[in-house]
Design a protein around this motif. Structure first.
Motif, mmCIF file in Angstrom:
data_model
loop_
_atom_site.group_PDB
_atom_site.id
_atom_site.type_symbol
_atom_site.label_atom_id
_atom_site.label_comp_id
_atom_site.label_asym_id
_atom_site.label_seq_id
_atom_site.Cartn_x
_atom_site.Cartn_y
_atom_site.Cartn_z
ATOM 1 N N ILE A 92 1.059 11.604 -10.180
ATOM 2 C CA ILE A 92 0.229 12.959 -10.149
ATOM 3 C C ILE A 92 1.156 14.140 -10.523
ATOM 4 O O ILE A 92 0.880 14.994 -11.182
ATOM 5 N N ALA A 93 2.257 14.021 -9.623
ATOM 6 C CA ALA A 93 3.235 15.237 -9.701
ATOM 7 C C ALA A 93 3.754 15.228 -11.199
ATOM 8 O O ALA A 93 3.867 16.207 -11.837
ATOM 9 N N VAL A 96 0.711 -1.301 0.001
ATOM 10 C CA VAL A 96 -0.183 -0.109 -0.032
ATOM 11 C C VAL A 96 0.920 1.389 0.019
ATOM 12 O O VAL A 96 0.532 2.289 -0.832
ATOM 13 N N ALA A 97 1.881 1.365 0.896
ATOM 14 C CA ALA A 97 2.708 2.403 0.936
ATOM 15 C C ALA A 97 3.377 2.560 -0.354
ATOM 16 O O ALA A 97 3.546 3.818 -0.853
ATOM 17 N N ARG A 98 4.008 1.688 -0.924
ATOM 18 C CA ARG A 98 4.681 1.675 -2.449
ATOM 19 C C ARG A 98 3.584 2.144 -3.594
ATOM 20 O O ARG A 98 3.832 3.014 -4.399
ATOM 21 N N LYS A 99 2.402 1.596 -3.469
ATOM 22 C CA LYS A 99 1.360 2.214 -4.421
ATOM 23 C C LYS A 99 0.988 3.896 -4.139
ATOM 24 O O LYS A 99 0.909 4.382 -5.129
ATOM 25 N N CYS A 100 1.009 4.119 -2.739
ATOM 26 C CA CYS A 100 0.697 5.543 -2.446
ATOM 27 C C CYS A 100 1.878 6.349 -3.215
ATOM 28 O O CYS A 100 1.690 7.537 -3.814
ATOM 29 N N VAL A 101 3.202 6.117 -3.023
ATOM 30 C CA VAL A 101 4.220 6.677 -3.265
ATOM 31 C C VAL A 101 4.257 6.759 -4.924
ATOM 32 O O VAL A 101 4.419 7.881 -5.260
ATOM 33 N N VAL A 102 4.243 5.798 -5.744
ATOM 34 C CA VAL A 102 4.185 5.747 -6.980
ATOM 35 C C VAL A 102 2.932 6.615 -7.595
ATOM 36 O O VAL A 102 3.044 7.304 -8.347
ATOM 37 N N TRP A 127 3.181 18.341 -13.713
ATOM 38 C CA TRP A 127 4.392 18.988 -14.343
ATOM 39 C C TRP A 127 4.222 18.893 -15.787
ATOM 40 O O TRP A 127 4.598 20.219 -16.367
ATOM 41 N N ILE A 128 3.924 18.007 -16.170
ATOM 42 C CA ILE A 128 3.695 17.747 -18.015
ATOM 43 C C ILE A 128 2.661 18.562 -18.491
ATOM 44 O O ILE A 128 2.848 19.679 -19.392
ATOM 45 N N GLY A 129 1.546 18.808 -17.556
ATOM 46 C CA GLY A 129 0.377 19.992 -17.873
ATOM 47 C C GLY A 129 0.718 21.118 -17.926
ATOM 48 O O GLY A 129 0.569 22.079 -18.733
ATOM 49 N N TYR A 130 1.588 21.494 -16.759
ATOM 50 C CA TYR A 130 1.830 22.726 -16.736
ATOM 51 C C TYR A 130 2.902 23.402 -17.742
ATOM 52 O O TYR A 130 2.815 24.566 -18.093
ATOM 53 N N SER A 131 3.711 22.529 -18.079
ATOM 54 C CA SER A 131 4.837 22.703 -19.175
ATOM 55 C C SER A 131 4.113 22.851 -20.473
ATOM 56 O O SER A 131 4.554 23.816 -21.199
ATOM 57 N N ALA A 132 3.274 22.216 -20.697
ATOM 58 C CA ALA A 132 2.456 22.096 -22.172
ATOM 59 C C ALA A 132 1.779 23.460 -22.013
ATOM 60 O O ALA A 132 1.682 24.280 -23.185
ATOM 61 N N TYR A 133 0.905 23.988 -21.025
ATOM 62 C CA TYR A 133 0.222 25.209 -21.055
ATOM 63 C C TYR A 133 1.314 26.362 -21.013
ATOM 64 O O TYR A 133 0.785 27.377 -21.806
#
Length: 88
Positions: free
Chosen positions: A39-40, A28-34, A44-50
């Motif tokens: 999401i980050a 569960v901890a591994r899945k949360c970190v991933v 970041w990709i969305g912000y860069s594209a915008y």
């Protein structure tokens, strides 16, 4: 089986529930970190594209005529002189 193997098996069997619980918690901890990293990365990709889209858009230029502001002190002085002449 040797006595060592029997003791080892008994110890593993006694700790089996604790080990399974520990493994589930780690998964569960591994899945949360991933998930957080994913999401980050998407953000970041969305912000860069915008940002790229905004920087490639043409910029609207506005012309401002400041002549009225430049002439205002002269007009006020002329009006003050006219008021002073009318008051005399």
């Amino acid at each position: 089986m040797s006595q060592e193997k029997v003791d080892k098996y008994k110890k593993e069997k006694a700790d089996r529930k604790k080990n399974i619980k520990k493994q589930k918690l780690q998964n569960v901890a591994r899945k949360c970190v991933v998930g957080v990293i994913g999401i980050a990365l998407i953000g970041w990709i969305g912000y860069s594209a915008y940002d790229t889209y905004q920087s490639n858009r043409p910029v609207d230029e506005v012309q401002i005529d400041y002549t009225a502001m430049d002439e205002l002190p002269q007009e006020l002085a002329a009006a003050q002189e006219a008021d002073a002449a009318a008051a005399e």
